[in-house]
Enzyme design. Structure first.
Site, short mmCIF file in Angstrom:
data_model
loop_
_atom_site.label_atom_id
_atom_site.label_comp_id
_atom_site.label_asym_id
_atom_site.label_seq_id
_atom_site.Cartn_x
_atom_site.Cartn_y
_atom_site.Cartn_z
N ASP A 151 0.83 -1.20 0.00
CA ASP A 151 0.00 0.00 0.00
C ASP A 151 0.87 1.26 0.00
OD1 ASP A 151 -2.33 1.80 0.73
OD2 ASP A 151 -3.29 -0.15 0.94
N HIS A 170 -3.97 5.83 3.54
CA HIS A 170 -4.63 4.61 3.08
C HIS A 170 -4.03 3.35 3.71
CE1 HIS A 170 -5.93 1.59 -0.01
NE2 HIS A 170 -6.98 2.39 -0.13
N ASN A 215 -13.52 -0.09 -7.18
CA ASN A 215 -14.60 0.86 -6.86
C ASN A 215 -15.24 1.41 -8.12
OD1 ASN A 215 -13.87 0.50 -4.17
ND2 ASN A 215 -12.53 2.28 -4.14
N SER A 243 -11.27 -1.09 -0.73
CA SER A 243 -9.99 -1.06 0.00
C SER A 243 -10.19 -1.34 1.48
CB SER A 243 -9.34 0.32 -0.15
OG SER A 243 -8.77 0.48 -1.42
#
Length: 585
Positions: free
Chosen positions: A181, A213, A307, A383
């Site tokens: 990430d 994130h 998404n 996520s």
């Protein structure tokens, strides 16, 4: 007369001295101090009376190995140890219940697991108890303090998937989850369990998070709640921080491949990958190759669906790789998130398309660790759903380290709460994950011989029955099947040892949403089959394979002929459903 009095006095003195000698050293120093500090000698204080001897649980259990099923061995061992302890404690109980002692003691609890008795007693009674045979020590029953650093609340996502139910057994300790990430920062809920991988954005720096994130995702995997909110599905798991995304939230595919390569050589067994895109077919093929290499190395990749919903065929790469566990997002009402990408995947050459995602998890307004303070923040996306599943994977691997990626996926799918269209679909996958059910299924995972065959208990039942004076039984039972449709093997076993005699030859009828099935079963305890597909010591007798769907079923069982060895007895019938189904009985 005088001589007789002298003799009686001598005997009395000997008895007193003998009692003192018997009691000497049996009252713990802390208890002696407590007694000495009492202002009122009649005050009763809590004590624990420890007895000498008692075999270990394992030693007793060895004597009952012939019973076969572990749960039956456990029940018998408990019964024997409890009876042995109660026999040892009997004379003390009689002493305490004696009228002359009633004013000096209060309560009496036999504790077989440590061969002890708990009660309240004054100084006089404690001395009397110390004079009893087989007493090892009398201790002050001191309160045990909680080791509490703060009361942590739970996020809605952890509650929804029933992570606390899984924590009764496992917490992720010993399992390393690599989070590929934006990096991971040392939030108090994480910092003692972060292992640094590489920073592929700037090799001169550690893989710290300059976005938010990666820390948020890591918190959902393993946040332990030290700062007040428990966010992690596997709160004792270790996080391996691998930074492949920059402060803008983007990175190169090559850095992703390097990250996967690094992880293959590490101690990590799970990858949480909350990223993806829509590359050309060549890149897509290499992403699949990287994922398959990781899987072949014993690593389980858990990847976000993307998404780009709500249109069909919007699964992002590498979440579209058939072999990985792909995760969609749900909200607190178990509705699919509007943004969650849908399947099927784009075609993989001659293999065609695949249903995706595989499962879903909480992904809307998920609260987790902030990257720039010891607080918490909310985010939404697949996520956020993905680390829920990665954390669950860690719990399952703690339960059964040898599980493969395919096996973990199948267990998750089989134990998920089916949402949307019946069965696995291109919106929810197999449904929203259930942590407690998946962990228990992983724990009971069975590898048969050297083959690739495995199975898991997906449903356990228990219901009472009465064997009448002729040896016949008749049972009607309602059962709710809350699992996704599947063909399962049903196994049956009488729970009481006394009921495991003779044979039960019965007919059955099972009626549910998909129709009625009838048949016969013979459970013969005098001639237990040696074929493991007909009798398995872990489960019992194979009653057959049944195709079940979600809904209510009614089952009826009736004797065809009486059991010649069991009459006039209330018994309990245990049933287990295993999946995949075994060879038909």
């Amino acid at each position: 007369m005088f001589r007789r009095a002298i003799i009686l006095l001598f005997v009395a003195v000997c008895l007193i001295l003998g009692s003192v000698a018997m009691a000497e050293g049996k009252i713990a120093p802390e208890l002696e101090k407590k007694i000495a500090s009492l202002r009122d000698s009649n005050e009763k204080i809590p004590v624990v009376v420890l007895y000498e001897g008692m075999p270990l649980f394992a030693d007793v259990a060895k004597e009952y190995r012939f019973l076969g099923a572990p749960e039956v061995i456990r029940e018998q061992t408990i019964r024997v140890m409890k009876e042995n302890a109660e026999s040892l404690h009997y004379w003390l109980q009689q002493l305490c219940e004696n009228a002359s002692m009633a004013a000096h003691v209060e309560g009496f609890t036999s504790i077989w697991v440590v061969n002890a008795v708990a009660l309240k007693a004054d100084a006089y009674a404690i001395q009397a108890i110390a004079n009893q045979p087989n007493i090892e020590k009398i201790l002050l029953d001191e309160p045990v303090p909680m080791l509490l650093e703060g009361d942590a609340e739970l996020t809605w996502g952890l509650q929804k998937i029933n992570a606390p139910g899984a924590w009764q057994y496992y917490d992720g300790k010993g399992v390393t989850v690599a989070v590929i990430d934006t990096g991971v920062n040392e939030h108090t809920d994480l910092k003692v369990r972060i292992v640094d991988g590489k920073n592929y954005i700037d090799a001169t720096k550690p893989p710290r998070d300059d976005h938010s994130h990666g820390t948020h995702c890591s918190g959902t995997v393993a946040g332990d709640g030290k700062k007040g909110l428990k966010t992690g599905v596997a709160p004792k798991a270790t996080i391996m921080a691998v930074k492949v995304l920059s402060s803008s939230g983007s990175g190169a595919w090559s850095n992703l491949w390097l990250g996967i390569e690094e992880i293959i050589g590490s101690k990590a067994t799970v990858i949480s990958m909350s990223l993806g895109g829509f590359p050309d077919q060549t890149t897509r093929d290499r992403l699949r190759l990287a994922c398959k290499n990781a899987i072949d190395a014993g690593i389980i990749p858990v990847i976000a669906a993307g998404n780009s919903g709500s249109g069909a065929s919007t699964i992002a790469a590498p979440g579209d790789v058939p072999e990985v566990i792909t995760v969609g997002a749900t909200d607190s009402n178990d509705a699919i998130a509007y943004f969650s990408s849908r399947g099927p995947t784009k075609a993989w050459g001659t293999e065609g398309t695949f249903v995706k995602p595989d499962v879903s998890a909480p992904g809307v307004d998920v609260e987790s660790c902030s990257h720039n303070s010891d607080t918490y923040t909310k985010m939404s996306g697949t996520s956020m759903a993905t680390p829920h599943v990665a954390g669950l994977t860690a719990l399952m691997l703690q339960a059964k380290p040898e599980l493969t990626a395919a096996q973990v996926k199948q267990i998750m799918e089989q134990t998920a709460t089916d949402l949307g269209a019946a069965g696995k679909d291109n919106t929810f996958g197999a449904g929203r994950i259930n942590a407690d059910k998946a962990v228990l299924a992983a724990q009971s995972f069975t590898q048969v011989g050297r083959s690739d065959r495995w199975e898991t208990v997906v449903k356990e039942l228990s219901f009472p029955a009465t064997v009448d004076s002729n040896g016949n039984i008749e049972i009607t039972q309602s059962i709710n099947n809350d699992l996704m449709p599947a063909t399962v093997t049903i196994w049956v076993q009488a729970k009481e040892t006394a009921a495991r005699k003779g044979y039960y030859h019965v007919s059955f009828t099972l009626t549910g949403p998909n129709g009625t099935k009838t048949g016969t079963v013979r459970v013969d305890y005098d001639n237990i089959p040696t074929d493991p597909n007909k009798y398995d010591a872990k489960y019992g007798f194979n009653a057959g394979n049944f195709e079940l769907v979600k809904g209510d079923y009614t089952g009826t069982v009736k004797s065809i002929e009486p059991n010649p060895k069991v009459q006039n007895m209330n018994i309990t019938i245990g049933g287990k459903a295993t999946w995949p189904a075994r060879t038909a009985k």
